[in-house]
Scaffold this motif. Sequence first.
Motif, PDB file in Angstrom:
ATOM      1  N   GLY A   1      -1.107 -11.267  -3.490  1.00 41.10           N
ATOM      2  CA  GLY A   1      -2.012 -10.680  -2.398  1.00 41.10           C
ATOM      3  C   GLY A   1      -1.214  -9.897  -1.512  1.00 41.10           C
ATOM      4  O   GLY A   1      -1.510  -8.782  -0.948  1.00 41.10           O
ATOM      5  N   TYR A   2      -0.085 -10.714  -0.785  1.00 35.24           N
ATOM      6  CA  TYR A   2       0.730  -9.806   0.205  1.00 35.24           C
ATOM      7  C   TYR A   2       1.261  -8.566  -0.340  1.00 35.24           C
ATOM      8  O   TYR A   2       1.410  -7.514   0.382  1.00 35.24           O
ATOM      9  CB  TYR A   2       1.880 -10.972   0.838  1.00 35.24           C
ATOM     10  CG  TYR A   2       1.366 -11.862   1.806  1.00 35.24           C
ATOM     11  CD1 TYR A   2       0.717 -11.573   3.025  1.00 35.24           C
ATOM     12  CD2 TYR A   2       1.543 -13.173   1.545  1.00 35.24           C
ATOM     13  CE1 TYR A   2       0.455 -12.588   3.893  1.00 35.24           C
ATOM     14  CE2 TYR A   2       1.308 -14.215   2.325  1.00 35.24           C
ATOM     15  CZ  TYR A   2       0.646 -13.659   3.501  1.00 35.24           C
ATOM     16  OH  TYR A   2       0.330 -14.988   4.279  1.00 35.24           O
TER      17      TYR A   2
ATOM     18  N   SER B   1      -0.280 -15.986  -3.638  1.00 36.39           N
ATOM     19  CA  SER B   1      -0.190 -15.548  -2.250  1.00 36.39           C
ATOM     20  C   SER B   1       0.792 -14.390  -2.101  1.00 36.39           C
ATOM     21  O   SER B   1       0.340 -13.450  -1.716  1.00 36.39           O
ATOM     22  CB  SER B   1       0.502 -16.728  -1.410  1.00 36.39           C
ATOM     23  OG  SER B   1      -0.369 -17.899  -1.410  1.00 36.39           O
TER      24      SER B   1
ATOM     25  N   PHE C   1       6.742 -20.589   3.197  1.00 33.24           N
ATOM     26  CA  PHE C   1       6.817 -20.127   2.034  1.00 33.24           C
ATOM     27  C   PHE C   1       8.196 -20.029   1.536  1.00 33.24           C
ATOM     28  O   PHE C   1       8.571 -20.249   0.329  1.00 33.24           O
ATOM     29  CB  PHE C   1       6.100 -18.584   1.938  1.00 33.24           C
ATOM     30  CG  PHE C   1       4.687 -18.466   1.831  1.00 33.24           C
ATOM     31  CD1 PHE C   1       4.333 -18.774   0.489  1.00 33.24           C
ATOM     32  CD2 PHE C   1       3.893 -18.151   2.780  1.00 33.24           C
ATOM     33  CE1 PHE C   1       2.691 -18.789   0.319  1.00 33.24           C
ATOM     34  CE2 PHE C   1       2.427 -18.215   2.589  1.00 33.24           C
ATOM     35  CZ  PHE C   1       1.892 -18.427   1.355  1.00 33.24           C
TER      36      PHE C   1
ATOM     37  N   GLU D   1       7.819  -8.675  -3.791  1.00 36.08           N
ATOM     38  CA  GLU D   1       6.768  -9.734  -3.571  1.00 36.08           C
ATOM     39  C   GLU D   1       5.866  -9.948  -4.884  1.00 36.08           C
ATOM     40  O   GLU D   1       5.720 -11.088  -5.555  1.00 36.08           O
ATOM     41  CB  GLU D   1       5.919  -9.796  -2.231  1.00 36.08           C
ATOM     42  CG  GLU D   1       6.679 -10.016  -0.997  1.00 36.08           C
ATOM     43  CD  GLU D   1       5.704  -9.794   0.067  1.00 36.08           C
ATOM     44  OE1 GLU D   1       6.087 -10.606   1.114  1.00 36.08           O
ATOM     45  OE2 GLU D   1       4.539  -9.136   0.114  1.00 36.08           O
TER      46      GLU D   1
ATOM     47  N   PHE E   1       0.121 -21.471  -6.296  1.00 36.31           N
ATOM     48  CA  PHE E   1      -0.405 -21.070  -4.575  1.00 36.31           C
ATOM     49  C   PHE E   1       0.462 -19.775  -4.438  1.00 36.31           C
ATOM     50  O   PHE E   1       0.255 -19.032  -3.912  1.00 36.31           O
ATOM     51  CB  PHE E   1      -0.323 -22.234  -3.962  1.00 36.31           C
ATOM     52  CG  PHE E   1      -0.245 -22.076  -2.642  1.00 36.31           C
ATOM     53  CD1 PHE E   1      -1.547 -21.608  -1.871  1.00 36.31           C
ATOM     54  CD2 PHE E   1       1.039 -22.058  -1.754  1.00 36.31           C
ATOM     55  CE1 PHE E   1      -1.676 -21.440  -0.605  1.00 36.31           C
ATOM     56  CE2 PHE E   1       0.722 -21.705  -0.431  1.00 36.31           C
ATOM     57  CZ  PHE E   1      -0.600 -21.488   0.314  1.00 36.31           C
ATOM     58  N   SER E   2       1.937 -20.112  -5.054  1.00 35.35           N
ATOM     59  CA  SER E   2       2.991 -19.089  -4.197  1.00 35.35           C
ATOM     60  C   SER E   2       2.712 -17.915  -5.070  1.00 35.35           C
ATOM     61  O   SER E   2       2.819 -16.792  -4.418  1.00 35.35           O
ATOM     62  CB  SER E   2       4.209 -19.696  -4.390  1.00 35.35           C
ATOM     63  OG  SER E   2       5.203 -18.782  -3.963  1.00 35.35           O
TER      64      SER E   2
ATOM     65  N   PRO F   1       4.343 -19.094   8.664  1.00 38.66           N
ATOM     66  CA  PRO F   1       4.420 -18.944   7.488  1.00 38.66           C
ATOM     67  C   PRO F   1       5.543 -18.486   6.529  1.00 38.66           C
ATOM     68  O   PRO F   1       5.542 -19.135   5.378  1.00 38.66           O
ATOM     69  CB  PRO F   1       3.186 -17.487   7.266  1.00 38.66           C
ATOM     70  CG  PRO F   1       2.488 -17.824   8.502  1.00 38.66           C
ATOM     71  CD  PRO F   1       3.361 -18.277   9.651  1.00 38.66           C
TER      72      PRO F   1
ATOM     73  N   ALA G   1       5.898 -12.855  -7.753  1.00 38.94           N
ATOM     74  CA  ALA G   1       4.905 -13.565  -7.914  1.00 38.94           C
ATOM     75  C   ALA G   1       4.575 -13.510  -9.408  1.00 38.94           C
ATOM     76  O   ALA G   1       4.162 -14.540 -10.134  1.00 38.94           O
ATOM     77  CB  ALA G   1       3.675 -12.870  -7.355  1.00 38.94           C
TER      78      ALA G   1
END
Length: 115
Positions: A18-19, A15, A100, A49, A11-12, A96, A53
Amino acid sequence: MSTTTLLLIWFSSFSFLGYGIGYFVSPKLQEEFKRFGLARFGPLTGALEILGAVGLLVGLWVPLILLLAAGGLTLLMLLGFGVRLKIKDGFWASLPSFLFMLVNAYIFYMALRAY
């Protein structure tokens, strides 16, 4: 590693992927960094980021990478939460980054225990 931890890692990771990519393709996200007064740190943040990821996923096979990625993302989100507080964004806008931060701190803790 528990199923919960694995799900949080995936999930992280997705996310942040994507960010991170979103920063480079979305003028709206770039404008947010200008609003924060941190426009010059936008590209670095996006790159960190993406790196975090990928590090979370690589960390599924290399425990040290998981520790570094989760720790780095935790710190990044702590700083992001601090920025949101400093510019007086409301609770919902700040939530958020705080969540996170907690998710990645948990991943870091679980990875450290397993290391």
